[in-house]
Design a protein around this motif. Sequence first.
Motif, PDB file in Angstrom:
ATOM      1  N   SER A 294       0.772  -1.229   0.000  1.00 58.25           N
ATOM      2  CA  SER A 294       0.000   0.000   0.000  1.00 58.25           C
ATOM      3  C   SER A 294       0.817   1.299   0.000  1.00 58.25           C
ATOM      4  N   ASP A 295       2.100   1.271   0.382  1.00 63.49           N
ATOM      5  CA  ASP A 295       2.811   2.549   0.523  1.00 63.49           C
ATOM      6  C   ASP A 295       3.611   2.928  -0.717  1.00 63.49           C
ATOM      7  N   GLY A 296       3.475   2.143  -1.776  1.00 59.65           N
ATOM      8  CA  GLY A 296       4.145   2.486  -3.026  1.00 59.65           C
ATOM      9  C   GLY A 296       5.595   2.076  -3.117  1.00 59.65           C
ATOM     10  N   THR A 297       6.097   1.387  -2.095  1.00 56.49           N
ATOM     11  CA  THR A 297       7.500   0.974  -2.127  1.00 56.49           C
ATOM     12  C   THR A 297       7.727  -0.061  -3.221  1.00 56.49           C
ATOM     13  N   ILE A 298       8.776   0.162  -3.996  1.00 56.32           N
ATOM     14  CA  ILE A 298       9.188  -0.772  -5.046  1.00 56.32           C
ATOM     15  C   ILE A 298      10.706  -0.916  -4.981  1.00 56.32           C
ATOM     16  N   TYR A 299      11.180  -2.130  -5.068  1.00 56.92           N
ATOM     17  CA  TYR A 299      12.612  -2.401  -5.131  1.00 56.92           C
ATOM     18  C   TYR A 299      12.927  -3.190  -6.399  1.00 56.92           C
TER      19      TYR A 299
ATOM     20  N   ASP B  14      19.365 -13.007 -18.299  1.00 53.86           N
ATOM     21  CA  ASP B  14      18.049 -12.966 -17.658  1.00 53.86           C
ATOM     22  C   ASP B  14      17.336 -14.317 -17.753  1.00 53.86           C
ATOM     23  N   THR B  15      17.916 -15.246 -18.488  1.00 51.94           N
ATOM     24  CA  THR B  15      17.317 -16.574 -18.634  1.00 51.94           C
ATOM     25  C   THR B  15      17.217 -17.265 -17.281  1.00 51.94           C
ATOM     26  N   ALA B  16      16.016 -17.680 -16.925  1.00 53.80           N
ATOM     27  CA  ALA B  16      15.772 -18.301 -15.626  1.00 53.80           C
ATOM     28  C   ALA B  16      14.298 -18.679 -15.528  1.00 53.80           C
ATOM     29  N   VAL B  17      13.980 -19.423 -14.497  1.00 53.76           N
ATOM     30  CA  VAL B  17      12.582 -19.608 -14.109  1.00 53.76           C
ATOM     31  C   VAL B  17      12.232 -18.462 -13.170  1.00 53.76           C
ATOM     32  N   TYR B  18      11.145 -17.785 -13.472  1.00 54.86           N
ATOM     33  CA  TYR B  18      10.708 -16.632 -12.692  1.00 54.86           C
ATOM     34  C   TYR B  18       9.532 -17.024 -11.813  1.00 54.86           C
ATOM     35  N   TYR B  19       9.622 -16.639 -10.555  1.00 56.74           N
ATOM     36  CA  TYR B  19       8.608 -16.952  -9.563  1.00 56.74           C
ATOM     37  C   TYR B  19       8.060 -15.676  -8.935  1.00 56.74           C
ATOM     38  N   CYS B  20       6.776 -15.700  -8.585  1.00 60.46           N
ATOM     39  CA  CYS B  20       6.246 -14.671  -7.704  1.00 60.46           C
ATOM     40  C   CYS B  20       5.947 -15.321  -6.351  1.00 60.46           C
ATOM     41  N   ALA B  21       5.955 -14.495  -5.328  1.00 55.20           N
ATOM     42  CA  ALA B  21       5.774 -15.004  -3.979  1.00 55.20           C
ATOM     43  C   ALA B  21       5.183 -13.915  -3.094  1.00 55.20           C
ATOM     44  N   THR B  22       4.616 -14.347  -1.978  1.00 56.16           N
ATOM     45  CA  THR B  22       4.058 -13.380  -1.045  1.00 56.16           C
ATOM     46  C   THR B  22       4.445 -13.725   0.377  1.00 56.16           C
ATOM     47  N   GLN B  23       4.438 -12.711   1.207  1.00 57.10           N
ATOM     48  CA  GLN B  23       4.750 -12.825   2.621  1.00 57.10           C
ATOM     49  C   GLN B  23       3.442 -12.709   3.405  1.00 57.10           C
ATOM     50  N   PRO B  24       3.511 -12.818   4.732  1.00 64.23           N
ATOM     51  CA  PRO B  24       2.309 -12.542   5.528  1.00 64.23           C
ATOM     52  C   PRO B  24       1.827 -11.113   5.296  1.00 64.23           C
ATOM     53  N   PRO B  25       0.557 -10.833   5.582  1.00 68.10           N
ATOM     54  CA  PRO B  25       0.015  -9.502   5.287  1.00 68.10           C
ATOM     55  C   PRO B  25       0.763  -8.380   5.990  1.00 68.10           C
ATOM     56  N   TYR B  26       0.896  -7.250   5.283  1.00 67.52           N
ATOM     57  CA  TYR B  26       1.509  -6.017   5.781  1.00 67.52           C
ATOM     58  C   TYR B  26       3.013  -6.107   5.994  1.00 67.52           C
ATOM     59  N   TYR B  27       3.637  -7.215   5.623  1.00 65.98           N
ATOM     60  CA  TYR B  27       5.087  -7.267   5.687  1.00 65.98           C
ATOM     61  C   TYR B  27       5.660  -6.272   4.681  1.00 65.98           C
ATOM     62  N   PRO B  28       6.816  -5.682   4.994  1.00 68.30           N
ATOM     63  CA  PRO B  28       7.385  -4.711   4.060  1.00 68.30           C
ATOM     64  C   PRO B  28       7.940  -5.379   2.808  1.00 68.30           C
ATOM     65  N   CYS B  29       8.060  -4.584   1.777  1.00 69.13           N
ATOM     66  CA  CYS B  29       8.622  -5.035   0.510  1.00 69.13           C
ATOM     67  C   CYS B  29      10.069  -5.484   0.709  1.00 69.13           C
ATOM     68  N   SER B  30      10.441  -6.594   0.101  1.00 71.11           N
ATOM     69  CA  SER B  30      11.803  -7.122   0.237  1.00 71.11           C
ATOM     70  C   SER B  30      12.125  -7.996  -0.956  1.00 71.11           C
ATOM     71  N   ILE B  31      13.388  -8.001  -1.362  1.00 69.75           N
ATOM     72  CA  ILE B  31      13.806  -8.944  -2.408  1.00 69.75           C
ATOM     73  C   ILE B  31      14.713 -10.021  -1.815  1.00 69.75           C
ATOM     74  N   GLN B  32      14.596 -10.208  -0.512  1.00 72.13           N
ATOM     75  CA  GLN B  32      15.235 -11.343   0.144  1.00 72.13           C
ATOM     76  C   GLN B  32      14.210 -12.456   0.274  1.00 72.13           C
ATOM     77  N   THR B  33      14.639 -13.675   0.124  1.00 74.84           N
ATOM     78  CA  THR B  33      13.683 -14.785   0.080  1.00 74.84           C
ATOM     79  C   THR B  33      13.060 -15.110   1.441  1.00 74.84           C
ATOM     80  N   GLN B  34      13.743 -14.757   2.527  1.00 75.32           N
ATOM     81  CA  GLN B  34      13.167 -15.094   3.829  1.00 75.32           C
ATOM     82  C   GLN B  34      11.847 -14.363   4.012  1.00 75.32           C
ATOM     83  N   ASN B  35      10.960 -14.944   4.757  1.00 74.19           N
ATOM     84  CA  ASN B  35       9.621 -14.423   5.056  1.00 74.19           C
ATOM     85  C   ASN B  35       8.621 -14.656   3.935  1.00 74.19           C
TER      86      ASN B  35
END
Length: 125
Positions: A54-59, A90-111
Motif C-alpha cells: 500500500s505505501d508504493g514501495t518498489i525495489y 536474464d534466462t531463468a525460471v521466474y517466480y512470484c511469492a508473497t509474505q504474511p500480510p503487511y510485511y514490508p517489501c523485500s527482495i530477500q527470500t526469507q519471510n
Amino acid sequence: QVQLVESGGGLVQPGGSLRLSCAASGFTLRYYAIGWFRQAPGKEREGVSCISSSDGTIYYADSVKGRFTVSRDNVKSTVYLQMNSLKPEDTAVYYCATQPPYYPCSIQTQNYNYWGRGTQVTVSS
C-alpha cells in the motif's frame, strides 16, 4: 487456499520484451507485498523486484534496474513484471511469492511463505 500462478514466459531474442503476470487467489491481494524472484540452472534463487501492499514501495535488483518494471492491479488480483531489453543472463525460471500480510517489501527470500510454480524465460538468439 492461497495460490499464485505465473504466466507470460517464453523464448525471446536479446533486446526483446516480455510481460509476466502473477495471478493471486485465495487471499486479498491489496494487503500483501509481492516479490518476483528468478533461478537460473545451477544458481541460487535471487530477488528481482518487489512491490509493497500500500505505501508504493518498489525495489529492483541492480541487475534489472532501468529494464524491468513491476506493477499491480488489486482489482484483478494480478501483479505484473514488464521486462525490456532482455539479456541472455536474464534466462531463468521466474517466480512470484508473497509474505504474511503487511510485511514490508523485500527482495530477500526469507519471510516469503507462498510461491508460485514459476514460468520459464529464455533469452537467446
